[in-house]
Design a protein around this motif. Structure first.
Motif, mmCIF file in Angstrom:
data_model
loop_
_atom_site.group_PDB
_atom_site.id
_atom_site.type_symbol
_atom_site.label_atom_id
_atom_site.label_comp_id
_atom_site.label_asym_id
_atom_site.label_seq_id
_atom_site.Cartn_x
_atom_site.Cartn_y
_atom_site.Cartn_z
ATOM 1 N N MET C 1 7.726 0.758 -13.362
ATOM 2 C CA MET C 1 7.793 -0.310 -12.352
ATOM 3 C C MET C 1 7.892 0.262 -10.931
ATOM 4 S SD MET C 1 7.534 -3.168 -13.815
ATOM 5 C CE MET C 1 8.254 -4.491 -12.852
ATOM 6 N N SER C 2 7.571 1.525 -10.787
ATOM 7 C CA SER C 2 7.809 2.094 -9.456
ATOM 8 C C SER C 2 6.840 1.517 -8.432
ATOM 9 C CB SER C 2 7.682 3.603 -9.519
ATOM 10 O OG SER C 2 6.335 3.946 -9.680
ATOM 11 N N TYR C 3 5.623 1.174 -8.879
ATOM 12 C CA TYR C 3 4.676 0.605 -7.919
ATOM 13 C C TYR C 3 5.186 -0.726 -7.392
ATOM 14 C CZ TYR C 3 0.596 -1.571 -5.967
ATOM 15 O OH TYR C 3 -0.239 -2.205 -5.116
ATOM 16 N N TYR C 4 5.771 -1.517 -8.319
ATOM 17 C CA TYR C 4 6.312 -2.805 -7.902
ATOM 18 C C TYR C 4 7.407 -2.617 -6.862
ATOM 19 C CZ TYR C 4 8.435 -7.393 -8.151
ATOM 20 O OH TYR C 4 8.931 -8.613 -7.822
ATOM 21 N N ASP C 5 8.272 -1.612 -7.096
ATOM 22 C CA ASP C 5 9.359 -1.376 -6.148
ATOM 23 C C ASP C 5 8.824 -0.943 -4.794
ATOM 24 O OD1 ASP C 5 11.201 -2.080 -7.996
ATOM 25 O OD2 ASP C 5 11.424 -0.048 -8.798
ATOM 26 N N ILE C 11 6.842 -4.757 1.610
ATOM 27 C CA ILE C 11 6.853 -6.123 2.143
ATOM 28 C C ILE C 11 8.165 -6.396 2.862
ATOM 29 C CG2 ILE C 11 6.650 -8.544 1.558
ATOM 30 C CD1 ILE C 11 5.039 -7.837 -0.782
ATOM 31 N N LYS C 12 9.256 -5.921 2.297
ATOM 32 C CA LYS C 12 10.566 -6.158 2.920
ATOM 33 C C LYS C 12 10.615 -5.540 4.303
ATOM 34 C CE LYS C 12 13.717 -6.862 -0.897
ATOM 35 N NZ LYS C 12 14.412 -6.138 -1.966
ATOM 36 N N ASN C 24 6.221 -15.248 -1.884
ATOM 37 C CA ASN C 24 5.474 -14.275 -1.092
ATOM 38 C C ASN C 24 5.074 -13.086 -1.931
ATOM 39 O OD1 ASN C 24 7.136 -15.847 0.744
ATOM 40 N ND2 ASN C 24 6.209 -14.562 2.303
ATOM 41 N N VAL C 25 6.033 -12.586 -2.713
ATOM 42 C CA VAL C 25 5.777 -11.360 -3.456
ATOM 43 C C VAL C 25 4.728 -11.597 -4.526
ATOM 44 C CG1 VAL C 25 6.815 -9.528 -4.783
ATOM 45 C CG2 VAL C 25 8.112 -10.644 -3.007
ATOM 46 N N SER C 26 4.872 -12.712 -5.279
ATOM 47 C CA SER C 26 3.895 -12.962 -6.337
ATOM 48 C C SER C 26 2.521 -13.177 -5.723
ATOM 49 C CB SER C 26 4.312 -14.164 -7.171
ATOM 50 O OG SER C 26 4.238 -15.332 -6.393
ATOM 51 N N GLY C 27 2.470 -13.893 -4.594
ATOM 52 C CA GLY C 27 1.189 -14.101 -3.922
ATOM 53 C C GLY C 27 0.578 -12.791 -3.498
ATOM 54 N N ALA C 28 1.410 -11.929 -2.891
ATOM 55 C CA ALA C 28 0.881 -10.662 -2.392
ATOM 56 C C ALA C 28 0.377 -9.798 -3.534
ATOM 57 C CB ALA C 28 1.956 -9.929 -1.604
ATOM 58 N N SER C 72 -3.364 -5.816 0.277
ATOM 59 C CA SER C 72 -3.355 -7.240 0.623
ATOM 60 C C SER C 72 -2.614 -7.494 1.928
ATOM 61 C CB SER C 72 -2.744 -8.046 -0.506
ATOM 62 O OG SER C 72 -1.461 -7.573 -0.786
ATOM 63 N N ILE C 73 -1.484 -6.761 2.118
ATOM 64 C CA ILE C 73 -0.716 -6.971 3.342
ATOM 65 C C ILE C 73 -1.529 -6.531 4.555
ATOM 66 C CG2 ILE C 73 1.432 -6.427 4.511
ATOM 67 C CD1 ILE C 73 1.981 -7.899 2.059
ATOM 68 N N LYS C 74 -2.233 -5.401 4.389
ATOM 69 C CA LYS C 74 -3.026 -4.910 5.521
ATOM 70 C C LYS C 74 -4.172 -5.861 5.827
ATOM 71 C CE LYS C 74 -1.683 -0.174 4.988
ATOM 72 N NZ LYS C 74 -1.943 1.085 4.328
ATOM 73 N N LEU C 75 -4.825 -6.351 4.758
ATOM 74 C CA LEU C 75 -5.896 -7.324 4.976
ATOM 75 C C LEU C 75 -5.358 -8.578 5.649
ATOM 76 C CD1 LEU C 75 -8.109 -7.386 1.780
ATOM 77 C CD2 LEU C 75 -8.806 -6.877 4.094
ATOM 78 N N PHE C 76 -4.189 -8.988 5.195
ATOM 79 C CA PHE C 76 -3.575 -10.191 5.750
ATOM 80 C C PHE C 76 -3.322 -10.014 7.243
ATOM 81 C CE2 PHE C 76 -0.125 -13.164 6.510
ATOM 82 C CZ PHE C 76 -0.548 -14.265 5.799
ATOM 83 N N ASP C 77 -2.838 -8.835 7.611
ATOM 84 C CA ASP C 77 -2.569 -8.589 9.024
ATOM 85 C C ASP C 77 -3.845 -8.575 9.843
ATOM 86 O OD1 ASP C 77 0.049 -8.554 8.704
ATOM 87 O OD2 ASP C 77 0.333 -6.383 8.811
#
Lengths: 498, 128, 106
Positions: C1-5, C11-12, C24-28, C72-77
């Motif tokens: 689960m390290s990728y999830y962390d 995101i945090k 937010n997290v599930s969406g991302a 996804s976060i970078k695309l979102f930005d």
């Protein structure tokens, strides 16, 4: 000659001007716009198929003039269209009819849920209807460009007329981006005019396919104009890089406005897509370009929709992403796939209107569109929640709704055309669409109601429920009997694409 | 070498379009940006007019007694000239709407900088 | 689960001033998976032009994706409502479309 064909454009323009004239008299414009909204689909229904030449200037080949010199009869001049030509086919009939139904339902909901109707908003709605009808009817590129600009102005106007936050900023951004997109489209059209001497699509298609495509120099010019028209088309239909502004536009207008706005974008997309397909069909990269653009639109649209927390923005991005399916149908390049794409376009128009109207009732009740502040609204209106859920199913492609039929057709067409990758992407995007719906529905209707949620209105107007119910029934009928739409579309396509 | 008037006009049109695109990206003041954007529109209009330019051409009206072949060779093509009028009107009305919106936003923000006014970020739904 | 962390921490960090929910997290994460999978599948379309090219493009794409996580976060930005970014991408797209179609159409 059929005089109902130009009436499809003239009547809404005339009605719009009349409504604007009586803008101060609330009751008058309410009655007037209701009557106009009923007559509009009827005109489409009763008009018979055919061509209308403005001013009566037929091509020489269709007239009885004899004794013309051979330098006219032996060249393209003989079959050239001198007048602005409107062609009314089964395909245009289906699209304009559905658009008119959506306009009727949106206007009906607007008139009954607002105490005071705004004359300028109704003016814009009917003007927009006229503009997109003209675009899809017209066989003349410049005429299409003129109505394309009118449609862009109308879309801006509908956003300005709304009460949403930051709507002026969004409208200005749309206009500023439009002043790049519009002129580029015009430039593409004039380049075609320069090399073919005509702005009529049929003429241009004949000249390109018989003469221009053969020589490398003239082919370069045709390619350049194709690139520019493609760019203008991206702006008109809200494909990337314009998906951000387009979705922002949808989310900043009232729900009645958004449902009309998305129908307008869809008709613009279809009109220009068919025009491009007719003119540039023989260019070897036409299909590839449309395919890539559509796939990028689908990926970006849906991946952005997943991350939103404002449900109007969510639907707006989804509708942009789902538009990619229409392009996909044309990108695959077979007649079956094009039929599937256009069928998907019709379904998309109905379903997105349903969702905007249905979820617009949430904004009507609570005055917020933020999913985090909402919850438990199923207690307010169960019927609306169920219909929105069914709409979500239809959009994601769950049987027996129309979305399932058209998406299945597209995936089938992709496999038949030898592009299994496209089929996989289409399935992925459908799954993501479904995910967005589950998230939105849970957030709005099912999760426990927050304590600080305040209600502006107590109940949803009956008219909105009626409109959404009509749209749901339309989804179901098209899902059970897709032949109603697919047969006329494939008939018309056979005659259009050379 | 003598450069033809038509070629010169086409270069001017291209230059106007490129200046407009430059203004669209690099200029911050909205009024200046909009003026720059209208350059694109005008560049395209100039391009349309150039298409019909004909050295020593005549007005495309067939007078009685005129030789038809001579007329066909010398008359300018009238269609683009008719189209450019419509195009100018469209450009003017678009410009009017843009300027009206700019005026409104200036009253609201007291600034004309596109960077300040038109760069509002998404709200992730948690303003407070 | 390290990728999830890692993802959660990213995101945090990015949205530390705002409160975050699992929406937010599930969406991302969903968006991340959609983007990666569909990009890789889209790259497969190149096999109609050249198989070798497809292999090279996919290897480059995987390297780019891995070095740029989370996408996804970078695309979102990149796709926010600011006019500057929209205008930039508009003009870039115009350039790409015109040059690609012009040169690849022969």
């Amino acid at each position: 000659m059929n005089y109902l064909i130009p009436l499809m454009v003239i009547f809404p323009i005339f009605a719009a001007l009349l409504i604007n004239l009586f803008g101060k008299h609330n009751k008058t414009i309410k009655i007037l716009s209701f009557i106009v909204a009923i007559i509009l689909p009827l005109i489409t229904l009763f008009a018979s198929y055919g061509l209308h030449f403005f001013g009566g200037h037929k091509p020489l080949i269709d007239t009885n003039i004899t004794g013309l010199p051979t330098y006219i009869t032996s060249t393209n001049l003989y079959s050239m269209h001198p007048a602005i030509t409107y062609s009314f086919t089964p395909l245009t009939k289906v699209f304009i009819f559905i658009m008119c139904i959506i306009v009727f339902l949106s206007v009906f909901s607007y008139l009954t849920s607002e105490k005071k109707a705004s004359g300028s908003f109704l003016f814009l709605v009917f003007m927009g209807t006229a503009a997109v009808s003209a675009m899809i009817l017209s066989d003349d590129l410049f005429n299409m460009y003129v109505f394309f600009e009118i449609a862009a102005l109308v879309q801006t106007g509908i956003v300005i007329a709304s009460k949403a936050e930051d709507n002026y900023e969004t409208a200005l951004k749309y206009m500023i981006l439009g002043s790049i997109g519009g002129p580029m489209l015009l430039l593409g059209i004039t380049i075609l005019l320069a090399i073919t001497g005509s702005v009529n699509i049929t003429d241009i298609a004949i000249i390109i396919s018989t003469v221009l495509i053969k020589s490398p120099i003239s082919k370069a010019v045709v390619l350049f104009s194709f690139a520019l028209i493609l760019f203008g088309w991206l702006y008109a239909s809200g494909f990337p890089p314009f998906h951000v502004i387009k979705s922002s536009l949808y989310s900043k207008s009232e729900s009645y406005g958004s449902s009309i706005l998305q129908a307008m974008s869809l008709l613009t997309l279809v009109a220009f897509l068919i025009a491009m397909a007719r003119m540039f069909y023989l260019i070897n990269i036409f299909n590839g370009a449309i395919l890539i653009v559509s796939i990028i639109a689908m990926i970006l649209g849906v991946s952005m929709a997943v991350m939103q927390t404002d449900f109007r923005r969510m639907i707006a991005y989804l509708s942009v992403g789902e538009l990619g399916f229409v392009g996909l149908g044309f990108g695959l390049g077979t007649k079956f796939s094009m039929t599937a794409g256009l069928f998907q376009g019709i379904n998309e128009m109905i379903v997105t209107a349903l969702l905007f109207l249905g979820l617009g009732s949430v904004v009507y009740l609570t005055n917020t569109s933020n999913i985090r502040k909402l919850g438990g609204l199923i207690s307010k209106s169960e019927s609306m929640a169920i219909m929105v859920l069914l709409g979500g199913f239809a959009m994601a492609g769950v049987p027996p709704f129309n979305g399932f039929r058209s998406k299945f057709m597209i995936i089938h067409a992709a496999l038949l055309a030898g592009y299994p990758e496209v089929a996989v992407i289409a399935i992925l995007i459908s799954i993501a669409t479904f995910f967005v719906f589950v998230k939105a529905l849970h957030g709005i209707y099912l999760k426990p109601q927050p304590n600080d949620l305040e209600f502006v209105h107590d109940s949803i107007p009956k008219s909105v429920i009626f409109s959404v119910a009509v749209l749901t029934i339309m989804c179901l009928i098209l899902g059970l009997y897709p032949e109603i739409v697919t047969v006329p579309i494939s008939q018309a396509l056979g005659g259009l694409i050379i | 070498m003598m450069i033809s008037t038509q070629l010169l006009c086409l270069f001017a049109a291209g230059a106007l379009i490129i200046i407009g695109l430059f203004a669209a990206i690099f200029i911050d003041n909205i009024i200046k940006k909009v003026v720059g954007l209208s350059f694109i529109e005008e560049g395209v209009n100039l391009f349309i007019i150039c298409l019909t330019y004909k050295e020593g051409g005549i007005v495309p009206i067939l007078a009685p007694g005129m030789n038809v072949n001579w007329f066909a060779q010398n008359a300018a093509y009238p269609l683009p000239q008719a189209l450019v009028l419509t195009s100018i009107v469209i450009g003017a009305s678009t410009l009017a709407v843009i300027l009206a919106l700019t005026m409104f936003l200036y009253k609201k923000y007291g600034s004309l900088s596109a960077h300040e006014i038109l760069n509002n970020k998404y709200d992730m739904g948690d303003e407070e | 689960m390290s990728y999830y962390d890692d993802f959660l921490n990213f995101i945090k960090e990015r949205y530390s001033k705002k409160h975050m929910t699992n929406e937010n997290v599930s969406g991302a994460i969903a968006s991340e998976l959609i983007v990666i999978s569909s990009l890789l599948i889209t790259a497969l379309l190149l096999r109609h032009i050249s198989v070798l090219l497809t292999g090279i493009v996919i290897i480059i794409l995987i390297m780019l994706i891995v070095s740029n996580l989370p996408l996804s976060i970078k695309l979102f930005d990149e796709q926010d409502d600011s006019l500057d970014k929209m205008m930039f991408y508009t003009v870039i797209t115009l350039g790409i479309i015109v040059s690609l179609i012009y040169w690849s159409g022969f």
